[in-house]
Design a protein around this motif. Structure first.
Motif, PDB file in Angstrom:
ATOM      1  N   GLY A 141       0.814  -1.208   0.000  1.00  0.00           N
ATOM      2  CA  GLY A 141       0.000   0.000   0.000  1.00  0.00           C
ATOM      3  C   GLY A 141       0.842   1.249   0.000  1.00  0.00           C
ATOM      4  N   THR A 142       1.978   1.229   0.707  1.00  0.00           N
ATOM      5  CA  THR A 142       2.857   2.388   0.747  1.00  0.00           C
ATOM      6  C   THR A 142       3.460   2.671  -0.614  1.00  0.00           C
ATOM      7  OG1 THR A 142       3.398   1.924   3.043  1.00  0.00           O
ATOM      8  CG2 THR A 142       4.908   3.346   1.843  1.00  0.00           C
ATOM      9  N   ALA A 143       3.865   1.624  -1.331  1.00  0.00           N
ATOM     10  CA  ALA A 143       4.569   1.805  -2.597  1.00  0.00           C
ATOM     11  C   ALA A 143       3.638   2.166  -3.728  1.00  0.00           C
ATOM     12  CB  ALA A 143       5.339   0.530  -2.945  1.00  0.00           C
ATOM     13  N   MET A 144       2.419   1.657  -3.747  1.00  0.00           N
ATOM     14  CA  MET A 144       1.596   1.783  -4.934  1.00  0.00           C
ATOM     15  C   MET A 144       0.157   2.194  -4.620  1.00  0.00           C
ATOM     16  SD  MET A 144       2.980  -1.609  -6.935  1.00  0.00           S
ATOM     17  CE  MET A 144       2.339  -1.132  -8.528  1.00  0.00           C
ATOM     18  N   GLY A 145      -0.023   3.047  -3.626  1.00  0.00           N
ATOM     19  CA  GLY A 145      -1.359   3.536  -3.349  1.00  0.00           C
ATOM     20  C   GLY A 145      -2.250   2.414  -2.861  1.00  0.00           C
TER      21      GLY A 145
ATOM     22  N   PRO B 197       8.282   2.393 -14.623  1.00  0.00           N
ATOM     23  CA  PRO B 197       8.093   2.372 -13.163  1.00  0.00           C
ATOM     24  C   PRO B 197       8.907   3.459 -12.471  1.00  0.00           C
ATOM     25  CG  PRO B 197       9.453   0.520 -13.887  1.00  0.00           C
ATOM     26  CD  PRO B 197       8.900   1.147 -15.130  1.00  0.00           C
ATOM     27  N   GLU B 198       8.260   4.145 -11.546  1.00  0.00           N
ATOM     28  CA  GLU B 198       8.955   5.169 -10.771  1.00  0.00           C
ATOM     29  C   GLU B 198       9.799   4.518  -9.685  1.00  0.00           C
ATOM     30  OE1 GLU B 198       5.256   6.036  -7.707  1.00  0.00           O
ATOM     31  OE2 GLU B 198       5.679   7.435  -9.341  1.00  0.00           O
ATOM     32  N   PHE B 199      10.540   5.361  -8.926  1.00  0.00           N
ATOM     33  CA  PHE B 199      11.502   4.822  -7.961  1.00  0.00           C
ATOM     34  C   PHE B 199      10.834   3.937  -6.917  1.00  0.00           C
ATOM     35  CE2 PHE B 199      13.796   5.026  -3.937  1.00  0.00           C
ATOM     36  CZ  PHE B 199      15.051   4.582  -4.326  1.00  0.00           C
TER      37      PHE B 199
ATOM     38  N   ARG C 183      20.021   0.536  -4.067  1.00  0.00           N
ATOM     39  CA  ARG C 183      20.985   0.603  -5.172  1.00  0.00           C
ATOM     40  C   ARG C 183      20.406   0.027  -6.450  1.00  0.00           C
ATOM     41  NH1 ARG C 183      25.624  -2.626  -3.345  1.00  0.00           N
ATOM     42  NH2 ARG C 183      26.352  -2.382  -5.497  1.00  0.00           N
ATOM     43  N   LEU C 184      19.728  -1.106  -6.331  1.00  0.00           N
ATOM     44  CA  LEU C 184      19.137  -1.720  -7.518  1.00  0.00           C
ATOM     45  C   LEU C 184      18.059  -0.812  -8.103  1.00  0.00           C
ATOM     46  CD1 LEU C 184      18.994  -4.062  -9.445  1.00  0.00           C
ATOM     47  CD2 LEU C 184      17.476  -5.248  -7.852  1.00  0.00           C
ATOM     48  N   ALA C 185      17.273  -0.170  -7.251  1.00  0.00           N
ATOM     49  CA  ALA C 185      16.238   0.748  -7.738  1.00  0.00           C
ATOM     50  C   ALA C 185      16.862   1.977  -8.389  1.00  0.00           C
ATOM     51  CB  ALA C 185      15.322   1.167  -6.586  1.00  0.00           C
TER      52      ALA C 185
END
Length: 627
Positions: A10-14, A215-217, A248-250
């Motif tokens: 939920g935090t990452a994608m609404g 995709p955003e960060f 780092r990967l992101a």
């Protein structure tokens, strides 16, 4: 592979769904058709019972529509024909009652004699006009339906005209026990919104265009956490190291798709790449080369003595050489732009050589190439005076589809694709068209460039060298030198200040591109003018080149008498406005040409020593006497 918690999702994608899918859900009540364009071929993380589930576009749309009461999604494309989601017999039978024609089975490839457009338009009309039943149709790979959206044949025009009419006459309605008025939508999935006829979507409020972005960060960080369990050493690392790896990967996959991130994770798992070296897997994915020349031990040893070796070839530029070597050493260590944090996909190194013509800018670029790659020819040079016209950008990245040469690619993108580890030399950058300079903004910022064919080329392993003649002119330098022969016209500090001001004025006032100057930062390397002592050193180097060539080609050992050497030196250094090139030009005219004339008349000179004893200039012709 462990799953993420629902709270993290939920935090990452609404609410769990990407924004473009939520917009599709909104459009069900206000738009009869939807055009999805952009990153439509990617994988998307959708909420599942215990975390995340990777889904393609078809599955994602089906999930959203199912939540809104649509029992099935009809899927059509030009190749596979007609299908349905979910692909079970019960759903297929129910959907067939909506889309079938003349009691024929609707599923499978299109009949070759019919082609897809006629049957597909019937399917669209049946779905959008279905009464008391929720249904939707996805036209996938719609970019492949027609060859040219600007030049439709009669059948294609009739198909899209029918779709246009249907978009305007369809209306939302309730179905079954659901009293909400919703459309039975037509959803187009295209690579680019211009892959459909402009007149179909322009000014049509019934058709909503929705971009599917990269995709955003936050999404990439979520994906990194989801993928990291497959990496060697991740589960054994402490939580702080795990979070650092995910960040780092992101960061390193900026501008990439989730499908690319999954490929990187598979590559890292197959190579058993430690989590501390995840950047190696990203680099390997970008450039397709496993070996990393920037980490070679012999490169470090060469760079330790690079200043001395380059100084033996490039004369009179001690400060410029040391400054350039410092920047390259920083590039070797991967510390270029380290103070900015975040994006590590920028070019390895960037140098801006500024100074008068003929003082060694191009020669220094060649020598840096020799030190980095072991071959002075391992660089690609672009004469930017050839790119003064706006349309010449096509030469760099390739002509757009439909234009002559579009299949040949661009000179710049092809060069980097063929040699991802290389030095790129852009000579006389101030002569390039300002619109072309905008391409360099993307390279310096993101370390990548998309060519006309849509392929992305990465510059993260390249060194970029720009040269410019901006600054103090040779004429101004000569005037200052003649006014005070006992002192240098400018101190080093004065010269640097004047050149930097000239470069800043050109980019800010003339080109109106201050942002490009900001990207260059403190990487401006100022070159000295050629003074008399340096000119004498260059003269000796060039004469030794002539000796070496004669010895290699004809076995002749060349000598110059003291008087001839003095006269040649005086003539070559009489006007230093053209720098080293002027010295070379004078030697070619006064020595090489008459020497070649004399040697051509003689035979059996192999193994002999030839001494130039006299030098004369009469009637515009140089002549030499040999002994």
């Amino acid at each position: 592979m462990s799953e993420l918690t629902r709270e993290t999702a939920g935090t990452a994608m609404g609410d769990g769904y990407p924004a473009w899918l939520r917009e599709v859900r909104t459009a069900l009540s206000i738009n009869s058709q939807v055009v999805l364009y952009g990153n439509v071929r990617d994988v998307f993380l959708l909420p599942a019972a215990h975390g995340w589930e990777p889904c393609d576009l078809q599955t994602g749309l089906h999930r959203v529509l199912a939540d809104e009461g649509y029992p099935h999604l009809v899927v059509a494309d030009a190749v596979a024909g007609l299908g349905v989601l979910p692909p079970d017999p019960v759903t297929a039978k129910a959907a067939a009652e909506v889309v079938q024609r003349d009691n024929k089975p609707p599923w499978g490839p299109w009949k070759e004699k019919d082609g897809p457009l006629g049957p597909l338009s019937d399917v669209i009309e049946r779905v959008t006009g279905a009464d008391n039943e929720r249904s939707a149709v996805l036209i996938d790979f719609a970019s492949r339906l027609i060859l040219d959206p600007g030049r439709l044949d009669p059948a294609e025009h009739a198909f899209f005209a029918r779709c246009d009419r249907l978009s305007r006459v369809a209306y939302p309605k309730p179905a079954g026990g659901d009293f909400r008025p919703l459309f039975n939508p037509v959803i187009w999935a295209v690579n680019n919104e211009r892959d459909l006829p402009i007149w179909l979507t322009a000014g049509n409020d019934d058709i909503r265009k929705i971009a599917v972005p990269l995709p955003e960060f936050g999404v990439r960080e979520t994906a990194a956490r989801w993928l990291a369990n497959a990496l060697a050493g991740y589960r054994d690392a402490n939580e702080e190291d795990q979070r650092a790896l995910e960040r780092r990967l992101a960061e390193q996959t900026q501008g990439m798709t989730l499908r690319s991130m999954m490929a990187i994770a598979r590559l890292a798992a197959r190579m058993r790449t430690p989590i501390a070296d995840i950047d190696e897997a990203v680099r390997c994915y970008r450039v397709g080369v496993h070996d990393n020349p920037w980490r070679a031990s012999h490169l470090r040893s060469r760079m330790q003595s690079a200043t001395e070796r380059i100084s033996s070839r490039v004369k009179g530029q001690r400060e410029a050489i040391q400054r350039s070597v410092d920047i390259v050493v920083r590039a070797v260590l991967g510390l270029s732009g380290a103070q900015a944090g975040g994006n590590v996909s920028r070019p390895r190194g960037v140098l801006f050589f500024a100074g008068p013509t003929g003082v060694g800018k191009t020669e220094l670029a060649k020598e840096l190439t020799q030190q980095i790659f072991g071959d002075a020819r391992a660089y690609t040079r672009f004469d930017m005076s050839e790119f003064s016209a706006e349309h010449s950008a096509d030469r760099l990245i390739g002509a757009p589809p439909g234009y002559v040469g579009h299949d040949a690619g661009g000179e710049l993108t092809n060069a980097v694709r063929q040699r991802p580890f290389s030095l790129l030399l852009f000579d006389e950058i101030e002569k390039a068209n300002p619109r072309i300079l905008d391409k360099f903004l993307q390279i310096l910022d993101d370390g990548r460039l998309t060519d006309a064919s849509g392929s992305t080329v990465y510059f993260s392993e390249t060194v970029l060298v720009f040269t410019s003649n901006l600054g103090v002119t040779a004429e101004e330098y000569q005037i200052q030198a003649q006014a005070d022969p006992l002192h240098a016209p400018f101190t080093r500090e004065e010269l640097e200040n004047r050149v930097r001001r000239a470069v800043e004025h050109h980019f800010v006032s003339n080109l109106n591109r201050p942002e490009l100057l900001n990207r260059l930062g403190d990487n401006i390397v100022v070159f000295n003018f050629i003074d008399a002592d340096t000119a004498a050193e260059i003269f000796d180097v060039l004469v030794s080149h002539i000796r070496d060539r004669l010895r290699a080609e004809h076995g002749v050992d060349l000598r110059l008498s003291d008087d001839v050497r003095r006269r040649l030196l005086d003539g070559a250094t009489a006007n230093l406005g053209m720098g080293g090139r002027g010295i070379g030009s004078h030697l070619e005219s006064a020595l090489v040409n008459p020497l070649a004339r004399e040697l051509f008349r003689r035979e059996d000179l192999a193994g002999r020593t030839v001494t130039v004893t006299d030098l004369r200039h009469a009637d515009g012709i140089w002549q030499v006497s040999l002994a």
